[in-house]
Motif scaffolding. Structure first.
Motif, mmCIF file in Angstrom:
data_model
loop_
_atom_site.group_PDB
_atom_site.id
_atom_site.type_symbol
_atom_site.label_atom_id
_atom_site.label_comp_id
_atom_site.label_asym_id
_atom_site.label_seq_id
_atom_site.Cartn_x
_atom_site.Cartn_y
_atom_site.Cartn_z
ATOM 1 N N GLN A 35 -21.742 3.023 4.779
ATOM 2 C CA GLN A 35 -21.775 2.135 3.124
ATOM 3 C C GLN A 35 -21.705 3.131 1.945
ATOM 4 O O GLN A 35 -20.791 2.769 1.112
ATOM 5 C CB GLN A 35 -22.883 1.401 2.996
ATOM 6 C CG GLN A 35 -22.740 0.232 4.670
ATOM 7 C CD GLN A 35 -24.091 -1.085 4.288
ATOM 8 O OE1 GLN A 35 -24.864 -0.746 3.365
ATOM 9 N NE2 GLN A 35 -23.869 -1.948 5.448
ATOM 10 N N MET A 36 -22.529 4.339 1.623
ATOM 11 C CA MET A 36 -22.457 4.941 0.623
ATOM 12 C C MET A 36 -21.045 5.724 0.120
ATOM 13 O O MET A 36 -20.983 5.306 -0.186
ATOM 14 C CB MET A 36 -23.868 5.597 0.647
ATOM 15 C CG MET A 36 -24.917 4.942 0.240
ATOM 16 S SD MET A 36 -26.448 5.498 0.376
ATOM 17 C CE MET A 36 -26.656 6.797 -1.393
ATOM 18 N N ALA A 56 -18.545 3.350 -0.424
ATOM 19 C CA ALA A 56 -18.347 2.704 -1.486
ATOM 20 C C ALA A 56 -17.163 3.082 -2.874
ATOM 21 O O ALA A 56 -16.677 4.416 -2.861
ATOM 22 C CB ALA A 56 -20.107 2.842 -1.974
ATOM 23 N N PRO A 57 -17.002 2.132 -2.813
ATOM 24 C CA PRO A 57 -16.099 2.345 -4.463
ATOM 25 C C PRO A 57 -16.684 3.157 -5.437
ATOM 26 O O PRO A 57 -17.607 3.125 -5.210
ATOM 27 C CB PRO A 57 -15.366 0.769 -5.210
ATOM 28 C CG PRO A 57 -16.348 0.070 -3.903
ATOM 29 C CD PRO A 57 -16.641 0.832 -3.780
ATOM 30 N N GLU A 67 -16.009 3.592 -8.928
ATOM 31 C CA GLU A 67 -17.021 2.146 -9.332
ATOM 32 C C GLU A 67 -19.116 2.287 -9.105
ATOM 33 O O GLU A 67 -20.149 2.409 -9.878
ATOM 34 C CB GLU A 67 -16.628 1.992 -10.467
ATOM 35 C CG GLU A 67 -16.613 0.155 -9.539
ATOM 36 C CD GLU A 67 -14.673 0.252 -8.434
ATOM 37 O OE1 GLU A 67 -14.308 -0.554 -8.060
ATOM 38 O OE2 GLU A 67 -14.281 1.231 -8.438
ATOM 39 N N VAL A 68 -18.537 1.590 -7.573
ATOM 40 C CA VAL A 68 -19.692 1.129 -7.341
ATOM 41 C C VAL A 68 -21.028 3.267 -7.561
ATOM 42 O O VAL A 68 -21.757 2.913 -8.025
ATOM 43 C CB VAL A 68 -20.443 0.794 -6.224
ATOM 44 C CG1 VAL A 68 -21.572 1.044 -5.072
ATOM 45 C CG2 VAL A 68 -19.495 -0.822 -6.438
ATOM 46 N N TRP A 69 -20.294 3.872 -6.941
ATOM 47 C CA TRP A 69 -20.918 5.014 -7.082
ATOM 48 C C TRP A 69 -21.081 6.070 -8.315
ATOM 49 O O TRP A 69 -22.530 6.672 -8.076
ATOM 50 C CB TRP A 69 -20.200 6.550 -6.233
ATOM 51 C CG TRP A 69 -20.844 7.343 -5.834
ATOM 52 C CD1 TRP A 69 -19.998 8.489 -6.619
ATOM 53 C CD2 TRP A 69 -21.445 7.417 -5.184
ATOM 54 N NE1 TRP A 69 -21.131 9.801 -5.796
ATOM 55 C CE2 TRP A 69 -22.455 9.038 -4.741
ATOM 56 C CE3 TRP A 69 -22.468 7.252 -3.779
ATOM 57 C CZ2 TRP A 69 -23.179 9.903 -3.859
ATOM 58 C CZ3 TRP A 69 -23.334 7.036 -2.629
ATOM 59 C CH2 TRP A 69 -23.813 8.222 -3.164
ATOM 60 N N GLU A 125 -22.115 4.294 -10.776
ATOM 61 C CA GLU A 125 -23.562 2.963 -11.388
ATOM 62 C C GLU A 125 -24.143 3.702 -10.557
ATOM 63 O O GLU A 125 -25.570 4.263 -11.253
ATOM 64 C CB GLU A 125 -22.761 1.454 -11.066
ATOM 65 C CG GLU A 125 -24.393 0.796 -11.610
ATOM 66 C CD GLU A 125 -24.287 -0.642 -11.223
ATOM 67 O OE1 GLU A 125 -24.582 -1.563 -10.542
ATOM 68 O OE2 GLU A 125 -22.094 -1.378 -10.796
ATOM 69 N N TYR A 126 -24.515 3.860 -9.450
ATOM 70 C CA TYR A 126 -25.575 4.749 -8.707
ATOM 71 C C TYR A 126 -26.058 5.794 -8.727
ATOM 72 O O TYR A 126 -26.822 6.111 -9.209
ATOM 73 C CB TYR A 126 -25.455 4.540 -7.146
ATOM 74 C CG TYR A 126 -26.069 5.560 -6.479
ATOM 75 C CD1 TYR A 126 -27.512 4.878 -5.993
ATOM 76 C CD2 TYR A 126 -26.268 6.760 -5.924
ATOM 77 C CE1 TYR A 126 -28.832 5.340 -5.149
ATOM 78 C CE2 TYR A 126 -27.415 7.782 -5.031
ATOM 79 C CZ TYR A 126 -28.201 6.350 -5.160
ATOM 80 O OH TYR A 126 -29.061 7.294 -4.422
ATOM 81 N N GLU A 136 -27.658 5.586 -12.584
ATOM 82 C CA GLU A 136 -29.255 5.247 -12.379
ATOM 83 C C GLU A 136 -30.031 5.935 -12.089
ATOM 84 O O GLU A 136 -31.416 6.048 -12.323
ATOM 85 C CB GLU A 136 -29.366 3.758 -11.582
ATOM 86 C CG GLU A 136 -30.497 3.210 -11.065
ATOM 87 C CD GLU A 136 -30.702 1.380 -10.433
ATOM 88 O OE1 GLU A 136 -32.035 1.374 -9.876
ATOM 89 O OE2 GLU A 136 -29.311 1.510 -10.047
#
Length: 114
Positions: free
Chosen positions: A80-81, A84-85, A87-89, A91-92, A95
């Motif tokens: 899943q990681m 991931a698109p 932009e999600v990566w 954001e991760y 964080e």
């Protein structure tokens, strides 16, 4: 009537002892069990592995299944990681960067050496 009372007390005492031994035993043995069909070869391999670890075959099988399911869940999370698109990566990672400085909190006096 006196002999009847004596017999009744005797039965009650025996029943009390039986209950005090039987009930804790049944509480301990309350885990349901079942039988599964495996080849003699698999059974022998499981028993050998269990004996090497000082476990029963059942508890060894439970540990093996738990570990397998955990690995499967971790592989699924990795997939899943990886999928991931961007932009999600991003954001991760942003964080993660906010927490990166706290990784060694309190461990400064214990230098890490490979």
């Amino acid at each position: 009537t006196r002999s009847v009372r004596r017999e009744t007390r005797k039965k009650n005492a025996i029943g009390l002892v039986a209950r005090s031994v039987y009930f804790p035993y049944t509480r301990f043995m309350s885990i349901a069990s079942t039988t599964i069909k495996v080849s003699p070869e698999v059974r022998d391999r499981l028993n050998t592995l269990a004996a090497e670890h000082g476990r029963t075959a059942g508890s060894m099988l439970e540990q093996l299944l738990t570990e397998h399911l955990w690995r499967h869940k971790m592989e699924q999370a990795k997939r899943q990681m990886r999928d991931a698109p961007p932009e999600v990566w991003a954001e991760y990672m942003a964080e993660f960067a906010t927490m990166d400085g706290s990784l060694a909190d309190g461990l400064e006096e214990y230098p890490w050496e490979p």
